[in-house]
Design a protein around this motif. Structure first.
Motif, PDB file in Angstrom:
ATOM      1  N   ASP A  87       0.847  -1.192   0.000  1.00 33.20           N
ATOM      2  CA  ASP A  87       0.000   0.000   0.000  1.00 33.20           C
ATOM      3  C   ASP A  87       0.882   1.242   0.000  1.00 33.20           C
ATOM      4  N   HIS A  88       0.537   2.197  -0.871  1.00 28.41           N
ATOM      5  CA  HIS A  88       1.274   3.459  -0.971  1.00 28.41           C
ATOM      6  C   HIS A  88       0.492   4.611  -0.342  1.00 28.41           C
ATOM      7  N   ALA A  89      -0.505   4.271   0.456  1.00 32.04           N
ATOM      8  CA  ALA A  89      -1.310   5.280   1.162  1.00 32.04           C
ATOM      9  C   ALA A  89      -2.044   4.565   2.280  1.00 32.04           C
ATOM     10  N   ASN A  90      -2.684   5.332   3.131  1.00 32.95           N
ATOM     11  CA  ASN A  90      -3.534   4.735   4.153  1.00 32.95           C
ATOM     12  C   ASN A  90      -4.992   5.086   3.873  1.00 32.95           C
ATOM     13  N   ALA A  91      -5.890   4.602   4.701  1.00 31.11           N
ATOM     14  CA  ALA A  91      -7.315   4.803   4.453  1.00 31.11           C
ATOM     15  C   ALA A  91      -7.659   6.294   4.447  1.00 31.11           C
ATOM     16  N   PRO A  92      -8.387   6.773   3.436  1.00 30.91           N
ATOM     17  CA  PRO A  92      -8.674   8.209   3.296  1.00 30.91           C
ATOM     18  C   PRO A  92      -9.826   8.689   4.180  1.00 30.91           C
ATOM     19  N   TRP A  93      -9.591   8.678   5.494  1.00 34.63           N
ATOM     20  CA  TRP A  93     -10.575   9.247   6.403  1.00 34.63           C
ATOM     21  C   TRP A  93     -10.660  10.760   6.244  1.00 34.63           C
ATOM     22  N   GLN A  94      -9.539  11.393   5.917  1.00 33.77           N
ATOM     23  CA  GLN A  94      -9.501  12.849   5.799  1.00 33.77           C
ATOM     24  C   GLN A  94      -9.240  13.274   4.358  1.00 33.77           C
ATOM     25  N   LEU A  95      -9.652  14.487   4.058  1.00 34.48           N
ATOM     26  CA  LEU A  95      -9.341  15.086   2.762  1.00 34.48           C
ATOM     27  C   LEU A  95      -7.917  15.658   2.797  1.00 34.48           C
ATOM     28  N   GLY A  96      -7.302  15.754   1.648  1.00 32.80           N
ATOM     29  CA  GLY A  96      -6.049  16.501   1.544  1.00 32.80           C
ATOM     30  C   GLY A  96      -4.783  15.718   1.794  1.00 32.80           C
ATOM     31  N   GLU A  97      -4.877  14.408   2.018  1.00 29.92           N
ATOM     32  CA  GLU A  97      -3.654  13.614   2.190  1.00 29.92           C
ATOM     33  C   GLU A  97      -2.906  13.518   0.854  1.00 29.92           C
ATOM     34  N   LEU A  98      -1.586  13.374   0.912  1.00 29.11           N
ATOM     35  CA  LEU A  98      -0.800  13.190  -0.307  1.00 29.11           C
ATOM     36  C   LEU A  98       0.423  12.346   0.045  1.00 29.11           C
ATOM     37  N   HIS A  99       0.422  11.110  -0.468  1.00 24.53           N
ATOM     38  CA  HIS A  99       1.506  10.170  -0.203  1.00 24.53           C
ATOM     39  C   HIS A  99       2.390   9.938  -1.426  1.00 24.53           C
ATOM     40  N   HIS A 100       2.141  10.628  -2.515  1.00 26.95           N
ATOM     41  CA  HIS A 100       3.014  10.554  -3.689  1.00 26.95           C
ATOM     42  C   HIS A 100       3.058  11.928  -4.336  1.00 26.95           C
ATOM     43  N   CYS A 101       4.186  12.244  -4.966  1.00 30.11           N
ATOM     44  CA  CYS A 101       4.374  13.612  -5.419  1.00 30.11           C
ATOM     45  C   CYS A 101       5.430  13.647  -6.520  1.00 30.11           C
ATOM     46  N   GLY A 133       5.860   3.249   7.532  1.00 21.54           N
ATOM     47  CA  GLY A 133       5.938   4.037   6.321  1.00 21.54           C
ATOM     48  C   GLY A 133       7.390   4.262   5.898  1.00 21.54           C
ATOM     49  N   GLU A 134       7.673   4.026   4.623  1.00 19.71           N
ATOM     50  CA  GLU A 134       9.001   4.253   4.052  1.00 19.71           C
ATOM     51  C   GLU A 134       8.870   5.287   2.941  1.00 19.71           C
ATOM     52  N   LEU A 135       9.802   6.229   2.894  1.00 22.29           N
ATOM     53  CA  LEU A 135       9.813   7.250   1.847  1.00 22.29           C
ATOM     54  C   LEU A 135      10.837   6.861   0.791  1.00 22.29           C
ATOM     55  N   TRP A 136      10.382   6.715  -0.453  1.00 16.55           N
ATOM     56  CA  TRP A 136      11.253   6.324  -1.564  1.00 16.55           C
ATOM     57  C   TRP A 136      11.297   7.434  -2.609  1.00 16.55           C
ATOM     58  N   LEU A 137      12.496   7.725  -3.085  1.00 15.72           N
ATOM     59  CA  LEU A 137      12.701   8.710  -4.146  1.00 15.72           C
ATOM     60  C   LEU A 137      13.091   7.985  -5.424  1.00 15.72           C
ATOM     61  N   LEU A 138      12.410   8.325  -6.513  1.00 16.63           N
ATOM     62  CA  LEU A 138      12.634   7.686  -7.808  1.00 16.63           C
ATOM     63  C   LEU A 138      13.193   8.725  -8.768  1.00 16.63           C
ATOM     64  N   PRO A 139      14.493   8.686  -9.082  1.00 18.34           N
ATOM     65  CA  PRO A 139      15.088   9.685  -9.982  1.00 18.34           C
ATOM     66  C   PRO A 139      14.491   9.594 -11.386  1.00 18.34           C
ATOM     67  N   SER A 140      14.566  10.704 -12.108  1.00 19.25           N
ATOM     68  CA  SER A 140      14.008  10.753 -13.466  1.00 19.25           C
ATOM     69  C   SER A 140      14.969  10.198 -14.505  1.00 19.25           C
ATOM     70  N   GLY A 182      11.872  16.349 -12.072  1.00 23.94           N
ATOM     71  CA  GLY A 182      11.581  15.044 -12.648  1.00 23.94           C
ATOM     72  C   GLY A 182      11.736  13.957 -11.604  1.00 23.94           C
ATOM     73  N   GLY A 183      11.082  12.840 -11.821  1.00 26.61           N
ATOM     74  CA  GLY A 183      11.103  11.765 -10.842  1.00 26.61           C
ATOM     75  C   GLY A 183       9.956  11.889  -9.848  1.00 26.61           C
ATOM     76  N   TRP A 184       9.945  10.984  -8.869  1.00 26.72           N
ATOM     77  CA  TRP A 184       8.827  10.907  -7.941  1.00 26.72           C
ATOM     78  C   TRP A 184       9.281  10.651  -6.522  1.00 26.72           C
ATOM     79  N   ALA A 185       8.447  11.083  -5.591  1.00 29.00           N
ATOM     80  CA  ALA A 185       8.568  10.683  -4.180  1.00 29.00           C
ATOM     81  C   ALA A 185       7.315   9.887  -3.844  1.00 29.00           C
ATOM     82  N   ARG A 186       7.508   8.742  -3.185  1.00 25.56           N
ATOM     83  CA  ARG A 186       6.368   7.891  -2.851  1.00 25.56           C
ATOM     84  C   ARG A 186       6.563   7.261  -1.485  1.00 25.56           C
ATOM     85  N   VAL A 187       5.439   7.087  -0.779  1.00 24.58           N
ATOM     86  CA  VAL A 187       5.451   6.410   0.508  1.00 24.58           C
ATOM     87  C   VAL A 187       4.970   4.979   0.293  1.00 24.58           C
TER      88      VAL A 187
END
Length: 613
Positions: A245-259, A276-283, A264-269
């Motif tokens: 899972d790259h997110a948790n249950a959306p009880w609240q609005l406005g969460e962001l676990h990927h960006c 929770g682990e934070l991973w960076l994906l270079p472009s 270029g590239g991405w950050a993902r939980v």
């Protein structure tokens, strides 16, 4: 030793982080103030922003979220009266943009192309996707769905995306992705849904050029998928990510676990066994790497320039605002991250895995904390059932856990079947089985820890808040495994709760137990109020007099039923509190009463064992 007041004072929380060319902003909750305040990074220092009297909180769906959105010219916020205000860049101007009596706003997203904010509006039992301009004009962009969430705007301001779901579903069971174009006058055209290949929960849409990314669990996990909005063929493309899972249950609005990162590239939980682990994906095609390993949960990811910003949680620090260099993963703490227990060594979470009972079923995970108070005897155990119940326990600093460990108790937080973070099938395993599989898993965790000689299996306490309180009561009814139990504003009568609960959860209980018309015997069997006489072990209850979720009558009725059965439950009533105590003195009082209760019954259990021997 950490006192009850110190434990409560240490619980500063941070969230709703947002960034724009105007700077970095976030919300901070200090129990000494009892409200959310807005903070800003100024000259690399955190400073309070906006009027001193301004409390910020969204009430949409009862759980809020997305109460802050930074634009290039200032900050949009939802005040405690649920109306949208705009704060200028200097923070000395506060303009009321809405005066919509009876309405609540949340899920704010700045639309810089038109100097306005998009929001979810809730009023009169309905929700809409709206836009509010700086002159106070409110425009309905889309209506007709029961619930809206997660509006997102493309970089050029020409496209928007959002998710929606319909009753009786919850957003983690079934939801839908939408997109639309934005025409010259700011309205929407070409609105269309994007069906997933199979039934799914989708959340957190994010634009990255012509691609629209979203987290969908149609393949079994909340993973990143994208659609090519130019092609418009409705095809879903995998982000080729781990089966986690790259997110948790959306009880609240406005969460962001990927960006998407600015260069270029991405950050993902990713959530691995609850952490929770934070991973960076270079472009440039280089290997992904894990960043900020000192932290165990990450929320509200936002990128700007060379940096990724987020709220990070740790087992040994208070919530921190991090700036992470996207290229290297090097980070620095901009705010927070304080030592919550100066001079004391905190108990650290240890991963536990309770083996599956049968082939093909799942193991159950959780976090175990050993006591900091030395003793020649095995420690008593406090099992904690998290709320939700579709939520999870995380290995982040919890002052109440530390309070117990400082007093010689071991603590285990259990992610029973139905918890989020372990895939779609595990999460949906609670359907129709609430009060059954969660109780089984709590018992299994107690037996597992006792079998390894980590705790005294004859002194096991169980406690929980809200739905966790329901799990406690069902455990006390179904089992003789527990020495005593604590229900903190827990559910005692699901059918009555069904009749009175807010719209967001109006179909949730039917999912958890099955429709009462079809399963009347099941509802009766799993209503604690009807089985108060079966609770033979001691119970302690805590209830707020202004609780609008689990109304006070639920606890009153349970206390009366237990007394009628000859039991002597303890009740502690806090007339001015709601669902979840906010006042520091009341939080501390609750801890002190529970400690007295646990200590008394721990001693009694020891005396009984000595007498038998």
């Amino acid at each position: 030793m950490l006192s009850a007041y110190e434990a409560c004072a240490a619980h500063i929380q941070r969230g709703d982080l947002t960034v724009s060319s105007a700077g970095l902003f976030w919300l901070q909750t200090d129990p000494t103030e009892g409200c959310n305040t807005l903070w800003h990074l100024s000259e690399q220092r955190p400073v309070r922003f906006g009027p001193d009297h301004l409390g910020i909180r969204s009430g949409v769906n009862g759980y809020g979220g997305g109460a802050v959105a930074a634009s290039d010219t200032g900050v949009f916020v939802v005040a405690e009266d649920q109306q949208i205000r705009f704060l200028g860049l200097r923070g000395d101007t506060c303009i009321a943009l809405t005066d919509d009596a009876g309405a609540a706003f949340g899920g704010l997203v700045a639309d810089n192309a038109r100097n306005r904010v998009l929001a979810v509006r809730e009023a009169g039992g309905a929700q809409q996707l709206v836009a509010v301009s700086l002159d106070g004009e409110l425009r309905v962009l889309h209506a007709g769905q029961d619930f809206y969430s997660a509006p997102a705007v493309s970089a050029d301001g020409r496209k928007v995306a959002w998710t929606s779901w319909q009753l009786p579903d919850m957003p983690w069971v079934r939801s839908q992705l939408w997109t639309a174009g934005v025409n010259d006058d700011g309205g929407l055209d070409h609105c269309r849904p994007w069906p997933t290949p199979t039934e799914a929960s989708v959340q957190q849409p994010v634009f990255d050029g012509t691609r629209l990314w979203v987290l969908s669990d149609h393949a079994g996990w909340w993973q990143p998928w994208y659609l090519d909005t130019l092609a418009g063929n409705g095809r879903w493309y995998s982000g080729q990510s781990a089966e986690l899972d790259h997110a948790n249950a959306p009880w609240q609005l406005g969460e962001l676990h990927h960006c998407p990162l600015a260069g270029g590239g991405w950050a993902r939980v990713q959530y691995r066994n609850g952490t929770g682990e934070l991973w960076l994906l270079p472009s440039d095609g280089a290997a992904a790497f894990r960043a900020a390993r000192d932290f165990s949960d990450f929320r509200h990811l936002r990128a700007s320039g060379d940096y990724l910003y987020c709220v990070a949680r740790s087992a040994t620090r208070l919530d921190a605002i991090l700036a992470i260099e996207a290229r290297t993963g090097q980070f620095r703490i901009l705010a927070g991250g304080e030592d919550p227990m100066p001079g004391l060594k905190p108990a650290l979470p240890l991963d536990i895995e309770v083996p599956a009972l049968n082939h093909g079923e799942w193991p159950v995970h959780g976090f175990f904390y050993t006591p900091r108070l030395a003793s020649p005897d095995l420690p008593p155990l406090i099992l904690v059932a998290h709320g939700g119940p579709t939520s999870a326990a995380y290995p982040a600093f919890n002052p109440q856990v530390q309070y117990w460990c400082q007093r010689g108790f071991a603590v285990a937080e259990v992610n029973y079947r139905g918890s989020s973070g372990f895939g779609r099938a595990f999460r949906l395993a609670l359907e129709g089985r609430w009060g059954e599989v969660d109780v089984e898993d709590m018992e299994r965790a107690a037996d597992h820890l006792a079998s390894f000689g980590l705790v005294d299996g004859r002194r096991v306490f169980i406690q929980g808040r809200s739905s966790g309180g329901y799990t406690v009561l069902m455990a006390m009814i179904r089992s003789r495994r527990f020495t005593a139990g604590a229900s903190l504003f827990g559910v005692t009568d699901p059918l009555r709760l069904r009749a009175m609960t807010h719209r967001f959860e109006s179909g949730y209980l039917d999912w958890l137990l099955g429709p009462p018309e079809a399963f009347p015997e099941r509802w009766r069997a799993r209503t604690p109020l009807y089985h108060a006489d079966r609770i033979t072990a001691p119970m302690i209850f805590f209830q707020g007099g202004k609780d609008e979720v689990v109304v006070p009558e639920q606890t009153r009725a349970m206390i009366d039923a237990m007394k009628a059965a000859g039991r002597e439950p303890e009740l502690h009533w806090f007339e001015q509190e709601g669902h979840g105590f906010r006042q520091q003195a009341n939080q501390a009082g609750m801890l002190e009463w529970m400690f007295s209760f646990y200590r008394k019954h721990s001693r009694k259990a020891n005396e009984q064992v000595e007498n038998l021997s």
